[in-house]
Enzyme design. Structure first.
Site, mmCIF file in Angstrom:
data_model
loop_
_atom_site.group_PDB
_atom_site.id
_atom_site.type_symbol
_atom_site.label_atom_id
_atom_site.label_comp_id
_atom_site.label_asym_id
_atom_site.label_seq_id
_atom_site.Cartn_x
_atom_site.Cartn_y
_atom_site.Cartn_z
ATOM 1 N N ASN A 8 -49.869 -42.043 -4.040
ATOM 2 C CA ASN A 8 -49.207 -40.947 -4.816
ATOM 3 C C ASN A 8 -48.740 -41.250 -6.010
ATOM 4 O OD1 ASN A 8 -47.560 -38.805 -5.267
ATOM 5 N ND2 ASN A 8 -46.265 -38.989 -3.180
ATOM 6 N N ARG A 108 -52.714 -37.983 -3.191
ATOM 7 C CA ARG A 108 -52.193 -36.841 -3.640
ATOM 8 C C ARG A 108 -52.154 -36.128 -4.832
ATOM 9 N NH1 ARG A 108 -46.389 -35.489 -4.970
ATOM 10 N NH2 ARG A 108 -45.757 -33.465 -4.104
ATOM 11 N N HIS A 197 -46.114 -28.266 -0.734
ATOM 12 C CA HIS A 197 -45.925 -28.917 0.529
ATOM 13 C C HIS A 197 -47.066 -28.533 1.655
ATOM 14 C CE1 HIS A 197 -41.347 -28.909 -0.683
ATOM 15 N NE2 HIS A 197 -41.714 -30.112 -1.271
ATOM 16 N N ARG A 258 -32.782 -27.304 -7.863
ATOM 17 C CA ARG A 258 -33.555 -26.103 -8.174
ATOM 18 C C ARG A 258 -32.901 -24.905 -7.666
ATOM 19 N NH1 ARG A 258 -39.186 -28.539 -5.831
ATOM 20 N NH2 ARG A 258 -39.549 -30.207 -7.196
ATOM 21 N N GLU A 401 -46.857 -37.166 5.615
ATOM 22 C CA GLU A 401 -47.799 -36.774 4.620
ATOM 23 C C GLU A 401 -48.658 -37.839 4.298
ATOM 24 O OE1 GLU A 401 -45.976 -33.986 1.515
ATOM 25 O OE2 GLU A 401 -44.088 -35.098 2.209
#
Length: 415
Positions: A8, A108, A197, A258, A401
């Site tokens: 990643n 990823r 996601h 955010r 993940e």
């Protein structure tokens, strides 16, 4: 043993994890960061045993370390040098990649646009496409690609596979992914909802189905991935049918920094009245909003402590956060026509019972009933937090993940 290495990669760091896919346990993991700084940092951990990532959520062992995590500080000028540091760590601390070389490397990649809807064997053409899609993810795809290039140099003789965050949401119908703006403008600039996601939402929905012992194809599910970034997805029969993040990961829920959903006219007002530039607005909505903007912290633990002290700013922040969760829960219940399973995952979803309870508090009309004792329990792993009488099963499902990327990578490498 069937080792798969998962990468990643960010712009100045990359994480890695080596998994044995025969047992689905982690053999080693690490982080190489501050790439390009005068002094970088590399951490490498080797595991004696680890929890499996089986779809049932069964735990076969508690992670224990063969050694304490080893940390090195040294110059790491670029990603290629970083991979050299990682290889040195495997050679010196184990497990030996010479004795158990990875059969494949999974990467990823944040944005696959509308082009990539499944895990994809990386070729020079795929690299070109990932680079070209950087216009849609300028902070992520270039970094992901840098990791791919460095990893292919380090492991030239094994297949490399790209697993895209957006791929799971390629099943969205046009009515779900289309924004109501001028169609020609949207088409020219590829403006649509993509969703993110996806790797986590896929893993959690499949783990939930296995845990409740029902076929994935029969279930209507809502998955809340709640971390510093947060999204919720409506999943029907294993297919994403609606999701809260949109053209970018900014849309949707209130997040750590955010804003989530906001009237676009707010931006016009701030540009005209406050003299804010496009870059100013970008920074405001992505880095200075959400819980941080409302409460002064993006850590929910800090906010809970401030609530206990009676701080009104923190109380309001939590109420706004939960209000948005409820709004999406209700919307997705309507889109699905009801739900069989609702799952919470990621840092906040797995560890904040007040958030889970607040998000579902008003959904008794839809058959959702939380058991306070189960919800507050310190138990780990996949578990039920709804009452026995609840017609909707509510779960906490730890996400993995890296394991999902490894599974998808192996499926491509074996073809």
């Amino acid at each position: 043993m069937t080792p798969v290495l998962v990468i990643n990669s960010g712009s100045s760091s990359f994480k890695y994890q080596l998994l044995d896919m025969d047992t689905e346990r982690t053999l080693a993991s690490g982080l190489v960061e501050r790439i390009g700084d005068p002094i970088g940092i590399a951490r490498h951990t080797v595991y004696a045993t680890a929890s499996t990532g089986s779809a049932t959520g069964e735990v076969t062992g508690t992670p224990t370390f063969l050694d304490a995590t080893r940390t090195r500080e040294l110059p790491i000028p670029d990603h290629t040098a970083g991979f050299g540091v990682m290889l040195d760590a495997f050679a010196s601390d184990g497990p030996s990649l010479a004795e158990t070389p990875p059969v494949a490397v999974g990467h990823r990649v944040v944005h696959g646009g509308a082009r990539f809807f499944e895990p994809t064997l990386i070729t020079p053409l795929v690299e070109i496409n990932i680079d070209e899609l950087s216009v849609l993810a300028p902070l992520h795809n270039p970094a992901n690609l840098a990791g791919i290039v460095a990893a292919r140099h380090a492991f030239p003789d094994v297949p490399h596979v790209a697993v895209f965050d957006t791929a799971f949401h390629q099943t969205l119908a046009p009515a779900a992914y289309t924004y109501a703006i001028d169609a020609e403008v949207a088409a020219s600039h590829r403006i649509r909802r993509y969703g993110f996601h996806g790797t986590s939402h896929k893993f959690v929905s499949e783990a939930a189905a296995a845990f409740v012992g029902r076929p994935l194809a029969e279930l209507k599910q809502i998955v809340f991935h709640l971390g510093n970034g947060a999204s919720v997805t409506a999943i029907d029969g294993g297919r994403s049918v609606d999701t809260s993040m949109g053209f970018t990961p900014l849309e949707g829920l209130v997040m750590g920094t955010r804003s989530g959903d906001i009237d676009p006219a707010v931006l016009f007002q701030l540009e005209r009245r406050a003299g804010m530039s496009v870059d100013d607005l970008d920074e405001l909505l992505n880095k200075r909003s959400g819980l941080l903007g409302l409460a002064g912290s993006n850590d929910l633990r800090d906010i809970r402590a401030a609530i206990e002290r009676g701080e009104e700013r923190a109380i309001l922040a939590f109420e706004v956060y939960v209000h948005r969760l409820r709004a999406y829960a209700g919307a997705y219940l309507a889109q699905l026509g009801g739900a069989d399973v609702i799952s919470f995952t990621a840092g906040v979803g797995e560890n904040a019972p007040q958030v889970r309870a607040g998000a579902l508090e008003t959904l008794g009309f839809a058959g959702v009933e939380i058991d306070p004792a189960r919800n507050e329990s310190a138990e780990r792993g996949i578990r039920i937090i709804s009452t026995d009488a609840s017609t909707v099963t509510v779960l906490v499902v730890p996400t993995d993940e890296e394991l999902e990327i490894a599974r998808q990578t192996l499926s491509v490498a074996r073809d």
